[in-house]
Enzyme design. Structure first.
Site, PDB file in Angstrom:
ATOM      1  N   CYS A  25       0.795  -1.246   0.000  1.00  0.00           N
ATOM      2  CA  CYS A  25       0.000   0.000   0.000  1.00  0.00           C
ATOM      3  C   CYS A  25       0.819   1.282   0.000  1.00  0.00           C
ATOM      4  O   CYS A  25       0.703   2.110  -0.899  1.00  0.00           O
ATOM      5  CB  CYS A  25      -0.905   0.056   1.229  1.00  0.00           C
ATOM      6  SG  CYS A  25      -2.219  -1.140   1.200  1.00  0.00           S
TER       7      CYS A  25
ATOM      8  N   HIS B  36      -1.359   6.386   2.119  1.00  0.00           N
ATOM      9  CA  HIS B  36      -1.469   5.472   3.248  1.00  0.00           C
ATOM     10  C   HIS B  36      -1.329   6.311   4.510  1.00  0.00           C
ATOM     11  O   HIS B  36      -0.440   7.148   4.587  1.00  0.00           O
ATOM     12  CB  HIS B  36      -0.365   4.411   3.176  1.00  0.00           C
ATOM     13  CG  HIS B  36      -0.561   3.304   4.151  1.00  0.00           C
ATOM     14  ND1 HIS B  36      -1.374   2.231   3.893  1.00  0.00           N
ATOM     15  CD2 HIS B  36      -0.091   3.126   5.395  1.00  0.00           C
ATOM     16  CE1 HIS B  36      -1.381   1.432   4.933  1.00  0.00           C
ATOM     17  NE2 HIS B  36      -0.616   1.957   5.868  1.00  0.00           N
TER      18      HIS B  36
END
Ligand SMILES: *[C@@H]1O[C@H](CO)[C@@H](O)[C@H](O)[C@H]1NC(C)=O
Ligand SMILES: *[C@@H]1O[C@H](CO)[C@@H](O)[C@H](O)[C@H]1NC(C)=O
Ligand SMILES: *[C@@H]1O[C@H](CO)[C@@H](O)[C@H](O)[C@H]1NC(C)=O
Ligand SMILES: *[C@@H]1O[C@H](CO)[C@@H](O)[C@H](O)[C@H]1NC(C)=O
Ligand SMILES: *[C@@H]1O[C@H](CO)[C@@H](O)[C@H](O)[C@H]1NC(C)=O
Ligand SMILES: *[C@@H]1O[C@H](CO)[C@@H](O)[C@H](O)[C@H]1NC(C)=O
Length: 492
Positions: free
Chosen positions: A84, A138
């Site tokens: 991510c 993120h």
């Protein structure tokens, strides 16, 4: 002269550009707000091409399919690192992980690597109102705990309040108790706050779109959805779309004989969930019991259909607000490989800038740590067919990109507890891959986390798969090949 138009959007999975009339030409280059196109960037967490528009016969994704039907759909889009935070920082800055120096979750590129501009920052500096909803960057250290505010966004990013329950005990098990499970179909009325994060994000995005309808400035709205990332916590009615008896098993579940152990992902994150722990699955190779495999696939597909309804609500709102004809829609995921043309997510930055009529940032010099605004990806404008144009100045002779690069770090030559997500200090090996139309070639080489340096003379393992004869990558041909010419392509 009225600007030429294209009736297309951008769907990459890896991005879909959607139903827009993108105005291109000197008028839009002039940075006048009257002509400026809005941007809706949809980022979906861990979505692979399990979508009708990619030929999946089982998955119900009517809204995304509809978007794709009038979009440029990339068939072969590759993330630069399938984790991510590194993936998002890479495509949002338009730089590869070796330039952002983020391979884990634990550093902020502006202080750790270079003060690199981001896509939303660039649009903001060009007169756009830029807004973040949900998981775009993120969260945490990798975006300085602020989703890179204030640089990227006009005002503080929105996070759904129910996000904090994602990994808590909110899944009703067969025993009637609540667990922190992998499989988590829920009655939405029954969960804390009576809602789910992606529903809240959609509602926030709808409010922002409504506000933007009367805005004098163009907008750049990024909406990051959490599903279908694990756990599969979704409204249980979506499970009914996928009766278990209709769920096939993965076409190719075995670990291939020739797979080097360093390449294997032991899916530790999945193993930590209570329902999976109870299965006592052998570490690192499994297998997962067949019944449970079916249930995982059922819940993944149900999560995709749930996500699809959220996307549908946003697209309807764009229509209702009459914003659809002035908004570029890019749809992408942070992970996932798509099985034509090869593109890299790192190209999103120059492509969106180009489509919006902004100056495309210049190519990065090597090294580029000191350069704030440049791009390592390519401007993919030439991929759009400008149907309404008699003559298309952007269509070049070469219709396809040649190579997609990606990388993945490992702590050791064999699967470990932290093989999926090693911290920077634990990285000992880096896998560098090239994917072309014909093959995928990977070398796993020694890596120094102190110097951020790969040692290409320290080869730990290699992989080579030919796309036509071995599409599922079961037969590693590395040892049968010299690999020399391919190797050159990977050398810095
Ligand atoms: C980094 O870039 C931002 C945005 O352009 C700028 O405001 C800031 O001063 C820069 N920081 C450094 C240390 O150069
Ligand atoms: C575009 O317009 C904005 C706001 O009016 C301005 O700040 C920005 O400098 C302009 N950009 C260019 C490239 O002219
Ligand atoms: C990161 O956040 C901290 C704390 O809010 C702040 O002091 C620092 O200036 C931020 N870093 C940058 C590069 O803006
Ligand atoms: C399940 O499969 C059967 C047999 O192929 C089919 O008739 C039925 O429509 C499927 N159900 C769903 C919900 O897709
Ligand atoms: C789990 O599996 C291992 C072997 O894979 C076995 O030795 C052990 O007894 C099992 N534990 C339970 C609780 O079933
Ligand atoms: C978009 O459509 C609306 C309503 O149909 C219209 O008023 C507007 O001028 C159109 N905008 C563009 C850029 O074509």
């Amino acid at each position: 002269m009225s600007p030429p138009r294209i009736g297309q959007g951008l769907l990459w999975l890896g991005v879909v550009l959607s139903s827009v009339c993108v105005a291109l030409g000197s008028e839009t280059q002039a940075n006048s707000t009257t002509d400026a196109l809005n941007v809706l960037l949809l980022i979906v967490d861990d979505l692979r091409p399990s979508l009708g528009c990619y030929g999946d016969k089982l998955v119900r994704s009517p809204n995304i399919d509809q978007l794709a039907s009038h979009s440029l759909l990339f068939q072969n889009a590759f993330a630069q690192q399938a984790v991510c935070a590194p993936s998002r920082v890479s495509f949002l800055t338009g730089r590869r992980p070796d330039t952002t120096r983020l391979y884990d979750f634990n550093s902020y590129w502006r202080v750790h690597a270079g003060n690199f501009s981001t896509i939303p920052q660039y649009f903001k500096e060009n007169g756009y109102v830029t807004m973040s909803v949900g998981k775009v960057f993120h969260p945490g250290i990798s975006s300085n705990h602020t989703d890179d505010s204030p640089y990227s966004w006009s005002f503080p990013p929105y996070h759904p309040s129910s996000e904090k329950y994602e990994n808590t005990k909110t899944c009703r098990g067969p025993d009637g108790e609540l667990h922190a499970n992998l499989l988590c179909p829920v009655d939405v009325l029954d969960v804390p706050e009576g809602t789910l994060p992606d529903k809240q994000s959609t509602e926030q995005a709808l409010q922002l779109l409504e506000k933007m309808k009367t805005s004098a400035s163009p907008f750049f709205l990024a909406v990051g959805y959490h599903k279908p990332h694990i756990p599969f916590r979704y409204p249980k009615e979506f499970q009914k779309l996928y009766p278990l008896e209709n769920i096939t098993l993965a076409p190719d579940p075995e670990v291939p004989d020739g797979l080097p152990p360093v390449a294997y992902n032991p899916w530790m994150d999945i193993r930590q969930r209570e329902d999976v722990q109870a299965l006592n699955i052998s570490v690192p190779y499994g297998p997962i019991p067949v019944d449970f495999q079916r249930k995982i696939r059922q819940s993944y597909f149900a999560s995709v259909s749930y996500l699809d309804t959220q996307v549908g609500r946003l697209l309807s709102a764009l229509d209702d607000l009459q914003l659809a004809n002035s908004t570029i829609i890019a749809f992408t995921s942070d992970h996932g490989r798509q099985s034509m043309d090869l593109v890299e997510l790192v190209s999103l930055f120059p492509t969106l800038a180009g489509l919006a009529g902004l100056q495309v940032p210049p190519r990065c010099p090597v090294p580029s740590f000191h350069v704030e605004l440049c791009r390592e990806g390519k401007n993919l404008l030439k991929h759009f067919r400008f149907r309404d144009l008699e003559e298309d100045p952007y269509l070049p002779g070469n219709p396809r990109e040649l190579i997609a690069y990606s990388q993945y770090p490992r702590p050791a030559d064999t699967p470990q507890w932290n093989s999926d997500k090693p911290s920077l200090k634990d990285i000992k090996i880096m896998g560098y891959s090239i994917r072309t139309i014909d093959y995928r070639y990977t070398v796993w080489v020694g890596f120094s986390p102190d110097e951020f340096l790969a040692n290409f003379s320290d080869i730990h393992a290699g992989e080579l798969y030919f796309v036509d004869s071995d599409p599922l990558q079961d037969h590693n041909m590395y040892n049968d090949s010299q690999g020399g010419d391919l190797f050159q392509l990977l050398m810095p």
